[in-house]
Design a protein around this motif. Structure first.
Motif, PDB file in Angstrom:
ATOM      1  N   GLY A  10       0.820  -1.212   0.000  1.00 31.93           N
ATOM      2  CA  GLY A  10       0.000   0.000   0.000  1.00 31.93           C
ATOM      3  C   GLY A  10       0.851   1.257   0.000  1.00 31.93           C
ATOM      4  O   GLY A  10       0.549   2.226  -0.713  1.00 31.93           O
ATOM      5  N   LEU A  11       1.904   1.241   0.794  1.00 29.56           N
ATOM      6  CA  LEU A  11       2.808   2.402   0.825  1.00 29.56           C
ATOM      7  C   LEU A  11       3.525   2.591  -0.505  1.00 29.56           C
ATOM      8  O   LEU A  11       3.666   3.719  -0.992  1.00 29.56           O
ATOM      9  CB  LEU A  11       3.818   2.257   1.959  1.00 29.56           C
ATOM     10  N   VAL A  12       3.977   1.510  -1.111  1.00 34.07           N
ATOM     11  CA  VAL A  12       4.640   1.593  -2.420  1.00 34.07           C
ATOM     12  C   VAL A  12       3.672   2.161  -3.448  1.00 34.07           C
ATOM     13  O   VAL A  12       4.024   3.052  -4.248  1.00 34.07           O
ATOM     14  CB  VAL A  12       5.188   0.217  -2.852  1.00 34.07           C
ATOM     15  N   PHE A  13       2.445   1.672  -3.445  1.00 30.74           N
ATOM     16  CA  PHE A  13       1.433   2.175  -4.381  1.00 30.74           C
ATOM     17  C   PHE A  13       1.168   3.658  -4.137  1.00 30.74           C
ATOM     18  O   PHE A  13       1.055   4.442  -5.090  1.00 30.74           O
ATOM     19  CB  PHE A  13       0.140   1.363  -4.255  1.00 30.74           C
ATOM     20  N   ALA A  14       1.081   4.066  -2.875  1.00 30.95           N
ATOM     21  CA  ALA A  14       0.841   5.479  -2.548  1.00 30.95           C
ATOM     22  C   ALA A  14       1.990   6.357  -3.044  1.00 30.95           C
ATOM     23  O   ALA A  14       1.760   7.457  -3.574  1.00 30.95           O
ATOM     24  CB  ALA A  14       0.652   5.640  -1.051  1.00 30.95           C
ATOM     25  N   ILE A  15       3.203   5.886  -2.893  1.00 30.92           N
ATOM     26  CA  ILE A  15       4.359   6.658  -3.366  1.00 30.92           C
ATOM     27  C   ILE A  15       4.335   6.793  -4.884  1.00 30.92           C
ATOM     28  O   ILE A  15       4.575   7.874  -5.432  1.00 30.92           O
ATOM     29  CB  ILE A  15       5.676   6.010  -2.879  1.00 30.92           C
ATOM     30  N   ILE A  16       4.003   5.702  -5.577  1.00 28.98           N
ATOM     31  CA  ILE A  16       3.926   5.742  -7.044  1.00 28.98           C
ATOM     32  C   ILE A  16       2.844   6.725  -7.487  1.00 28.98           C
ATOM     33  O   ILE A  16       3.054   7.534  -8.404  1.00 28.98           O
ATOM     34  CB  ILE A  16       3.677   4.330  -7.619  1.00 28.98           C
TER      35      ILE A  16
END
Length: 126
Positions: A10-16
């Motif tokens: 979820g954090l990786v997706f939010a950063i992207i």
């Protein structure tokens, strides 16, 4: 462990999404049913992402509630079956005690018959 991986993804997706949105800051027209407005593309992207999170959370909440309801039903059924099992165990113990008593009674009767036969045999030999 599954929760940790979900959080990381979820954090990786939010950063992207944040990087993608920050690269697209120009204004775009948004057509509504009742009009037209100009919004920065970054707000449209972030708004769409937040709407997706909200909709996913709603579906997850509904699924969680239905699972909890099912778990409650199954726990109730398990308690009822546990009570039934305890009753059956009690009945089994009572029947086993009754069977033991009957076996003892039959053994005692056989012993009495053997003694009577012995007395008859010794009485006829005299």
């Amino acid at each position: 462990m599954k929760t940790q991986w979900s959080l990381v993804l979820g954090l990786v997706f939010a950063i992207i999404v944040a990087i993608f949105a920050s690269l697209n800051v120009s204004e775009v027209s948004v057509n509504y049913l009742f009009g037209k407005a100009y919004w920065p593309l970054i707000l449209i992207i972030l708004g769409s992402a937040l709407a997706g999170v909200f909709i996913s959370a709603c579906f997850a909440a509904v699924r969680t509630i239905s699972y909890r309801k099912k778990v409650g039903q199954l726990e109730k059924e398990q308690r009822e079956l546990g009570k039934l099992l305890a009753e059956k165990d009690q009945q089994l113990e009572e029947k086993e005690a009754e069977l033991t008593l009957l076996k003892l009674t039959i053994t005692d009767k056989e012993d009495v018959e053997v003694v009577n036969e012995d007395e008859e045999d010794t009485g006829s030999n005299r």
